[in-house]
Design a protein around this motif. Structure first.
Motif, mmCIF file in Angstrom:
data_model
loop_
_atom_site.group_PDB
_atom_site.id
_atom_site.type_symbol
_atom_site.label_atom_id
_atom_site.label_comp_id
_atom_site.label_asym_id
_atom_site.label_seq_id
_atom_site.Cartn_x
_atom_site.Cartn_y
_atom_site.Cartn_z
ATOM 1 N N GLY A 11 -23.662 -23.826 -43.535
ATOM 2 C CA GLY A 11 -23.434 -25.162 -43.000
ATOM 3 C C GLY A 11 -23.024 -26.171 -44.058
ATOM 4 O O GLY A 11 -23.069 -27.378 -43.842
ATOM 5 N N SER A 12 -22.610 -25.689 -45.211
ATOM 6 C CA SER A 12 -22.224 -26.575 -46.307
ATOM 7 C C SER A 12 -21.056 -27.478 -45.903
ATOM 8 O O SER A 12 -20.206 -27.103 -45.109
ATOM 9 C CB SER A 12 -21.822 -25.746 -47.527
ATOM 10 N N LYS A 13 -21.035 -28.665 -46.502
ATOM 11 C CA LYS A 13 -19.969 -29.630 -46.244
ATOM 12 C C LYS A 13 -18.926 -29.608 -47.367
ATOM 13 O O LYS A 13 -18.206 -30.569 -47.577
ATOM 14 C CB LYS A 13 -20.578 -31.021 -46.071
ATOM 15 N N LYS A 14 -18.830 -28.480 -48.079
ATOM 16 C CA LYS A 14 -17.895 -28.368 -49.191
ATOM 17 C C LYS A 14 -16.453 -28.642 -48.778
ATOM 18 O O LYS A 14 -15.700 -29.261 -49.507
ATOM 19 C CB LYS A 14 -17.968 -26.973 -49.819
ATOM 20 N N ARG A 15 -16.073 -28.170 -47.603
ATOM 21 C CA ARG A 15 -14.678 -28.305 -47.163
ATOM 22 C C ARG A 15 -14.273 -29.749 -46.879
ATOM 23 O O ARG A 15 -13.093 -30.072 -46.884
ATOM 24 C CB ARG A 15 -14.435 -27.466 -45.913
ATOM 25 N N VAL A 16 -15.239 -30.602 -46.590
ATOM 26 C CA VAL A 16 -14.906 -31.984 -46.217
ATOM 27 C C VAL A 16 -15.363 -33.007 -47.259
ATOM 28 O O VAL A 16 -15.208 -34.207 -47.034
ATOM 29 C CB VAL A 16 -15.499 -32.335 -44.832
ATOM 30 N N ASP A 30 -16.390 -51.623 -53.860
ATOM 31 C CA ASP A 30 -17.185 -51.453 -55.081
ATOM 32 C C ASP A 30 -17.923 -50.117 -55.033
ATOM 33 O O ASP A 30 -19.111 -50.027 -55.331
ATOM 34 C CB ASP A 30 -18.192 -52.604 -55.231
ATOM 35 N N TRP A 31 -17.212 -49.063 -54.666
ATOM 36 C CA TRP A 31 -17.821 -47.763 -54.379
ATOM 37 C C TRP A 31 -18.647 -47.185 -55.512
ATOM 38 O O TRP A 31 -19.645 -46.538 -55.272
ATOM 39 C CB TRP A 31 -16.771 -46.752 -53.925
ATOM 40 N N SER A 32 -18.255 -47.420 -56.764
ATOM 41 C CA SER A 32 -18.997 -46.775 -57.861
ATOM 42 C C SER A 32 -20.393 -47.357 -58.044
ATOM 43 O O SER A 32 -21.292 -46.692 -58.550
ATOM 44 C CB SER A 32 -18.217 -46.846 -59.173
ATOM 45 N N THR A 33 -20.589 -48.607 -57.596
ATOM 46 C CA THR A 33 -21.910 -49.233 -57.739
ATOM 47 C C THR A 33 -22.633 -49.415 -56.406
ATOM 48 O O THR A 33 -23.765 -49.889 -56.383
ATOM 49 C CB THR A 33 -21.784 -50.606 -58.436
ATOM 50 N N THR A 34 -21.975 -49.054 -55.309
ATOM 51 C CA THR A 34 -22.613 -49.130 -53.999
ATOM 52 C C THR A 34 -23.535 -47.930 -53.819
ATOM 53 O O THR A 34 -23.088 -46.790 -53.960
ATOM 54 C CB THR A 34 -21.561 -49.141 -52.869
ATOM 55 N N PRO A 35 -24.823 -48.152 -53.534
ATOM 56 C CA PRO A 35 -25.738 -47.007 -53.351
ATOM 57 C C PRO A 35 -25.261 -46.088 -52.219
ATOM 58 O O PRO A 35 -24.772 -46.546 -51.198
ATOM 59 C CB PRO A 35 -27.071 -47.669 -52.982
ATOM 60 N N PHE A 36 -25.415 -44.794 -52.446
ATOM 61 C CA PHE A 36 -25.048 -43.797 -51.443
ATOM 62 C C PHE A 36 -26.275 -42.969 -51.105
ATOM 63 O O PHE A 36 -26.958 -42.471 -51.989
ATOM 64 C CB PHE A 36 -23.929 -42.889 -51.955
ATOM 65 N N ILE A 37 -26.540 -42.810 -49.811
ATOM 66 C CA ILE A 37 -27.663 -41.994 -49.358
ATOM 67 C C ILE A 37 -27.099 -40.807 -48.581
ATOM 68 O O ILE A 37 -26.427 -40.971 -47.578
ATOM 69 C CB ILE A 37 -28.634 -42.803 -48.472
ATOM 70 N N ASP A 38 -27.377 -39.620 -49.091
ATOM 71 C CA ASP A 38 -26.959 -38.384 -48.430
ATOM 72 C C ASP A 38 -28.145 -37.914 -47.590
ATOM 73 O O ASP A 38 -29.056 -37.263 -48.079
ATOM 74 C CB ASP A 38 -26.576 -37.344 -49.481
ATOM 75 N N LEU A 39 -28.135 -38.275 -46.311
ATOM 76 C CA LEU A 39 -29.279 -37.990 -45.445
ATOM 77 C C LEU A 39 -29.493 -36.506 -45.179
ATOM 78 O O LEU A 39 -30.607 -36.055 -44.991
ATOM 79 C CB LEU A 39 -29.119 -38.714 -44.106
ATOM 80 N N PHE A 40 -28.426 -35.742 -45.160
ATOM 81 C CA PHE A 40 -28.518 -34.308 -44.863
ATOM 82 C C PHE A 40 -27.945 -33.535 -46.047
ATOM 83 O O PHE A 40 -26.918 -32.879 -45.939
ATOM 84 C CB PHE A 40 -27.779 -33.989 -43.562
ATOM 85 N N ALA A 41 -28.623 -33.623 -47.180
ATOM 86 C CA ALA A 41 -28.091 -33.085 -48.435
ATOM 87 C C ALA A 41 -27.923 -31.575 -48.424
ATOM 88 O O ALA A 41 -26.960 -31.061 -48.984
ATOM 89 C CB ALA A 41 -28.976 -33.509 -49.602
ATOM 90 N N GLY A 42 -28.852 -30.856 -47.802
ATOM 91 C CA GLY A 42 -28.720 -29.395 -47.767
ATOM 92 C C GLY A 42 -28.501 -28.812 -49.135
ATOM 93 O O GLY A 42 -29.355 -28.886 -50.004
ATOM 94 N N GLY A 43 -27.314 -28.233 -49.379
ATOM 95 C CA GLY A 43 -26.985 -27.627 -50.661
ATOM 96 C C GLY A 43 -26.403 -28.595 -51.665
ATOM 97 O O GLY A 43 -26.021 -28.208 -52.759
ATOM 98 N N GLY A 44 -26.309 -29.868 -51.318
ATOM 99 C CA GLY A 44 -25.890 -30.895 -52.264
ATOM 100 C C GLY A 44 -24.400 -31.105 -52.394
ATOM 101 O O GLY A 44 -23.952 -31.820 -53.292
ATOM 102 N N ALA A 45 -23.596 -30.533 -51.511
ATOM 103 C CA ALA A 45 -22.143 -30.612 -51.646
ATOM 104 C C ALA A 45 -21.637 -32.057 -51.716
ATOM 105 O O ALA A 45 -20.789 -32.376 -52.551
ATOM 106 C CB ALA A 45 -21.460 -29.872 -50.497
ATOM 107 N N ILE A 46 -22.139 -32.921 -50.884
ATOM 108 C CA ILE A 46 -21.643 -34.306 -50.845
ATOM 109 C C ILE A 46 -22.213 -35.133 -51.991
ATOM 110 O O ILE A 46 -21.471 -35.758 -52.754
ATOM 111 C CB ILE A 46 -21.959 -34.969 -49.479
ATOM 112 N N GLY A 47 -23.527 -35.147 -52.123
ATOM 113 C CA GLY A 47 -24.161 -35.943 -53.182
ATOM 114 C C GLY A 47 -23.687 -35.564 -54.575
ATOM 115 O O GLY A 47 -23.417 -36.431 -55.412
ATOM 116 N N LEU A 48 -23.560 -34.261 -54.847
ATOM 117 C CA LEU A 48 -23.096 -33.813 -56.161
ATOM 118 C C LEU A 48 -21.642 -34.188 -56.391
ATOM 119 O O LEU A 48 -21.247 -34.589 -57.482
ATOM 120 C CB LEU A 48 -23.294 -32.303 -56.306
ATOM 121 N N TYR A 49 -20.821 -34.091 -55.362
ATOM 122 C CA TYR A 49 -19.413 -34.475 -55.463
ATOM 123 C C TYR A 49 -19.299 -35.968 -55.788
ATOM 124 O O TYR A 49 -18.528 -36.365 -56.659
ATOM 125 C CB TYR A 49 -18.683 -34.144 -54.161
ATOM 126 N N PHE A 50 -20.092 -36.788 -55.106
ATOM 127 C CA PHE A 50 -20.078 -38.227 -55.365
ATOM 128 C C PHE A 50 -20.504 -38.523 -56.801
ATOM 129 O O PHE A 50 -19.941 -39.392 -57.462
ATOM 130 C CB PHE A 50 -20.995 -38.953 -54.378
#
Length: 142
Positions: A11-16, A30-50
């Motif tokens: 179910g990884s979100k790597k493709r998107v 101001d994306w680089s300083t805007t806090p980001f919350i990855d609610l469904f981190a799972g394997g970390g594909a989104i949070g790590l990419y960010f």
């Protein structure tokens, strides 16, 4: 080209991840300083990419705890990833409920479909394929 990142997770979100990041940039000047919350981190594909793209404040909700530990191990501990390859016997000797980051990574990386429940290779072929993987790593260290 950035390769998709994250733990091998069903179910990884790597493709998107690139598309989600592009939308995040569009919605947040101001994306680089805007806090980001990855609610469904799972394997970390989104949070790590960010994080790789430069977002400075990231919170990743990772459940269960063992997957958070696996991510921390992969990111912050100096481990030789070739040591994560294990035999069938080693795989089944690891406690399924272990929260140790290395144990979790071994069960993920050596399981069929990354489910942690079945070993990657059949009983009949497991030794042959394990030895072949080790031989390839020895002969191609890069």
């Amino acid at each position: 080209m950035t390769r998709p990142i994250g733990l091998p997770f069903l179910g990884s979100k790597k493709r998107v991840q690139k598309d989600i990041f592009t939308l995040y940039q569009y919605l947040n000047p101001d994306w680089s300083t805007t806090p980001f919350i990855d609610l469904f981190a799972g394997g970390g594909a989104i949070g790590l990419y960010f994080a790789i793209k430069g977002v400075q404040d990231i919170t990743m909700n990772c459940y269960p705890e063992k997957y958070a530990n696996a991510l921390k191990t992969a990111l912050y501990e100096d481990i030789d990833i070739t040591t994560l390859i294990c035999t069938r016997e080693e795989f089944f000797a690891i406690d399924k409920e272990s929260t140790n980051g290395v144990d979790v990574l071994k069960r993920l990386c050596n399981s069929f479909g990354n489910t942690e429940s079945t070993y990657l290779y059949s009983k009949e072929n497991s030794n042959l394929k394990y030895n072949l993987a080790i031989e390839i790593i020895k002969n191609h260290p890069d």
